[in-house]
Scaffold this motif. Sequence first.
Motif, PDB file in Angstrom:
ATOM      1  N   VAL A 289     -32.325  19.226 -74.168  1.00 26.49           N
ATOM      2  CA  VAL A 289     -33.152  19.102 -75.342  1.00 26.49           C
ATOM      3  C   VAL A 289     -34.496  20.068 -75.160  1.00 26.49           C
ATOM      4  O   VAL A 289     -34.765  20.701 -74.448  1.00 26.49           O
ATOM      5  CB  VAL A 289     -33.920  18.214 -74.797  1.00 26.49           C
ATOM      6  N   GLY A 290     -34.367  21.112 -75.564  1.00 23.39           N
ATOM      7  CA  GLY A 290     -36.414  22.130 -76.675  1.00 23.39           C
ATOM      8  C   GLY A 290     -34.895  23.742 -76.158  1.00 23.39           C
ATOM      9  O   GLY A 290     -36.078  24.672 -75.719  1.00 23.39           O
ATOM     10  N   GLN A 291     -33.917  23.538 -75.691  1.00 15.67           N
ATOM     11  CA  GLN A 291     -33.293  24.575 -75.077  1.00 15.67           C
ATOM     12  C   GLN A 291     -32.658  25.640 -75.718  1.00 15.67           C
ATOM     13  O   GLN A 291     -32.386  24.757 -76.868  1.00 15.67           O
ATOM     14  CB  GLN A 291     -32.069  24.590 -73.696  1.00 15.67           C
ATOM     15  N   LYS A 292     -32.835  26.874 -75.747  1.00  6.02           N
ATOM     16  CA  LYS A 292     -31.711  27.833 -76.492  1.00  6.02           C
ATOM     17  C   LYS A 292     -30.667  27.193 -76.645  1.00  6.02           C
ATOM     18  O   LYS A 292     -29.942  26.582 -75.536  1.00  6.02           O
ATOM     19  CB  LYS A 292     -31.482  28.996 -76.213  1.00  6.02           C
TER      20      LYS A 292
ATOM     21  N   ASP B 179     -26.099  26.989 -75.651  1.00  4.60           N
ATOM     22  CA  ASP B 179     -25.783  28.307 -74.965  1.00  4.60           C
ATOM     23  C   ASP B 179     -24.198  27.678 -74.841  1.00  4.60           C
ATOM     24  O   ASP B 179     -24.080  26.114 -75.034  1.00  4.60           O
ATOM     25  CB  ASP B 179     -26.464  27.517 -73.502  1.00  4.60           C
ATOM     26  N   PRO B 180     -22.911  28.387 -75.784  1.00  5.51           N
ATOM     27  CA  PRO B 180     -22.125  27.534 -75.966  1.00  5.51           C
ATOM     28  C   PRO B 180     -20.922  27.851 -75.503  1.00  5.51           C
ATOM     29  O   PRO B 180     -20.294  27.071 -75.077  1.00  5.51           O
ATOM     30  CB  PRO B 180     -21.476  28.944 -77.020  1.00  5.51           C
ATOM     31  N   HIS B 181     -21.800  28.076 -73.783  1.00  2.00           N
ATOM     32  CA  HIS B 181     -20.725  27.858 -72.595  1.00  2.00           C
ATOM     33  C   HIS B 181     -21.090  26.205 -72.605  1.00  2.00           C
ATOM     34  O   HIS B 181     -20.480  25.785 -71.454  1.00  2.00           O
ATOM     35  CB  HIS B 181     -20.924  28.761 -71.808  1.00  2.00           C
ATOM     36  N   GLN B 182     -22.570  26.149 -72.009  1.00  5.13           N
ATOM     37  CA  GLN B 182     -22.888  23.824 -71.565  1.00  5.13           C
ATOM     38  C   GLN B 182     -22.659  23.586 -73.159  1.00  5.13           C
ATOM     39  O   GLN B 182     -22.837  22.677 -72.718  1.00  5.13           O
ATOM     40  CB  GLN B 182     -23.883  24.804 -71.166  1.00  5.13           C
ATOM     41  N   HIS B 183     -23.051  24.000 -74.051  1.00 10.28           N
ATOM     42  CA  HIS B 183     -23.744  22.995 -75.025  1.00 10.28           C
ATOM     43  C   HIS B 183     -22.268  23.118 -76.236  1.00 10.28           C
ATOM     44  O   HIS B 183     -21.368  24.002 -76.581  1.00 10.28           O
ATOM     45  CB  HIS B 183     -24.746  23.702 -75.789  1.00 10.28           C
ATOM     46  N   GLN B 184     -21.796  22.053 -77.144  1.00  6.27           N
ATOM     47  CA  GLN B 184     -21.395  21.956 -78.267  1.00  6.27           C
ATOM     48  C   GLN B 184     -22.083  21.404 -79.487  1.00  6.27           C
ATOM     49  O   GLN B 184     -22.196  20.257 -79.327  1.00  6.27           O
ATOM     50  CB  GLN B 184     -20.181  21.402 -77.573  1.00  6.27           C
TER      51      GLN B 184
ATOM     52  N   THR C 288     -32.251  25.951 -81.853  1.00  2.62           N
ATOM     53  CA  THR C 288     -32.979  25.143 -80.042  1.00  2.62           C
ATOM     54  C   THR C 288     -31.516  24.199 -79.883  1.00  2.62           C
ATOM     55  O   THR C 288     -31.937  23.091 -80.978  1.00  2.62           O
ATOM     56  CB  THR C 288     -34.407  25.315 -80.273  1.00  2.62           C
ATOM     57  N   VAL C 289     -31.522  23.742 -79.475  1.00  2.00           N
ATOM     58  CA  VAL C 289     -31.098  22.427 -79.038  1.00  2.00           C
ATOM     59  C   VAL C 289     -31.807  21.067 -79.337  1.00  2.00           C
ATOM     60  O   VAL C 289     -33.354  20.794 -79.326  1.00  2.00           O
ATOM     61  CB  VAL C 289     -30.980  21.940 -77.517  1.00  2.00           C
ATOM     62  N   VAL C 290     -32.370  20.287 -80.451  1.00  2.00           N
ATOM     63  CA  VAL C 290     -32.800  19.450 -81.120  1.00  2.00           C
ATOM     64  C   VAL C 290     -32.599  17.943 -80.585  1.00  2.00           C
ATOM     65  O   VAL C 290     -33.842  17.604 -80.283  1.00  2.00           O
ATOM     66  CB  VAL C 290     -32.922  19.290 -82.943  1.00  2.00           C
ATOM     67  N   THR C 291     -31.594  17.413 -80.657  1.00  2.00           N
ATOM     68  CA  THR C 291     -31.005  16.270 -79.790  1.00  2.00           C
ATOM     69  C   THR C 291     -29.666  16.152 -78.978  1.00  2.00           C
ATOM     70  O   THR C 291     -28.895  17.179 -79.344  1.00  2.00           O
ATOM     71  CB  THR C 291     -30.522  15.181 -80.692  1.00  2.00           C
ATOM     72  N   VAL C 292     -29.738  15.286 -78.155  1.00  3.62           N
ATOM     73  CA  VAL C 292     -28.590  15.423 -76.945  1.00  3.62           C
ATOM     74  C   VAL C 292     -27.831  13.916 -77.607  1.00  3.62           C
ATOM     75  O   VAL C 292     -28.394  13.386 -77.419  1.00  3.62           O
ATOM     76  CB  VAL C 292     -28.992  15.515 -75.829  1.00  3.62           C
TER      77      VAL C 292
ATOM     78  N   LEU D  56     -22.734  17.524 -76.184  1.00 10.02           N
ATOM     79  CA  LEU D  56     -22.569  17.624 -76.929  1.00 10.02           C
ATOM     80  C   LEU D  56     -24.585  17.301 -77.772  1.00 10.02           C
ATOM     81  O   LEU D  56     -25.065  16.884 -78.064  1.00 10.02           O
ATOM     82  CB  LEU D  56     -21.215  15.827 -78.173  1.00 10.02           C
ATOM     83  N   VAL D  57     -24.593  18.386 -79.443  1.00 13.29           N
ATOM     84  CA  VAL D  57     -26.138  18.553 -79.230  1.00 13.29           C
ATOM     85  C   VAL D  57     -25.885  19.197 -81.054  1.00 13.29           C
ATOM     86  O   VAL D  57     -25.081  19.221 -81.829  1.00 13.29           O
ATOM     87  CB  VAL D  57     -26.382  19.816 -78.575  1.00 13.29           C
TER      88      VAL D  57
END
Length: 183
Positions: free
Chosen positions: A133-136, A138-143, A156-160, A176-177
């Motif tokens: 949450v709040g991070q840029k 990153d397609p390697h760690q986030h979907q 920026t990631v708004v919610t997880v 999943l974000v």
Amino acid sequence: MMNDPQNPENNNQNKELEPIQAEEAAKEAANELTPEEKILALEQQVADLQDQFLRAKAEAENSRRRAIEEVAKAHKYAIEGFAEHLLPVVDSLTAALADQSDDLVKVREGVDLTMKQLMSALEKGRVIEINPVGQKFDPHQHQAISMVPSEQEANTVVTVLQKGYMIAERVLRPALVTVSQPK
């Protein structure tokens, strides 16, 4: 120079030369092997070298086989330590299912303690939670599931929606974000 029994000086020189001459004569006799004897000596040397080669080859093969067995055992039992850390969680869940009380506060406390045990077991197994949450993004760690309007900077990631997990620097499951839209 003749050996004069009357001259004691000549006798002393001959006595000193005798051991040296005898040693040289023995060396010459040893070097004067017949061709058959040389062949037999060389065949014996070849047989010894072949035996040493076969022993070395067998030792190398045994070492290779042992290494393969050790790797197979490491793969087979790698999860053992992690499973040991999970057993208290299984015990807690079993005790919770056996509990017949209707007290929801106790049940919630038990679930909370079990969750802490589980997170501790995951940490001991080097499983790290990804909560970005709040991070840029990153397609390697986030979907990213969707993009939403937000006051935050774009991407920026708004919610997880579902936490991700990493194990030893490798993504086990991406988070999943939802991500902020560009303005």
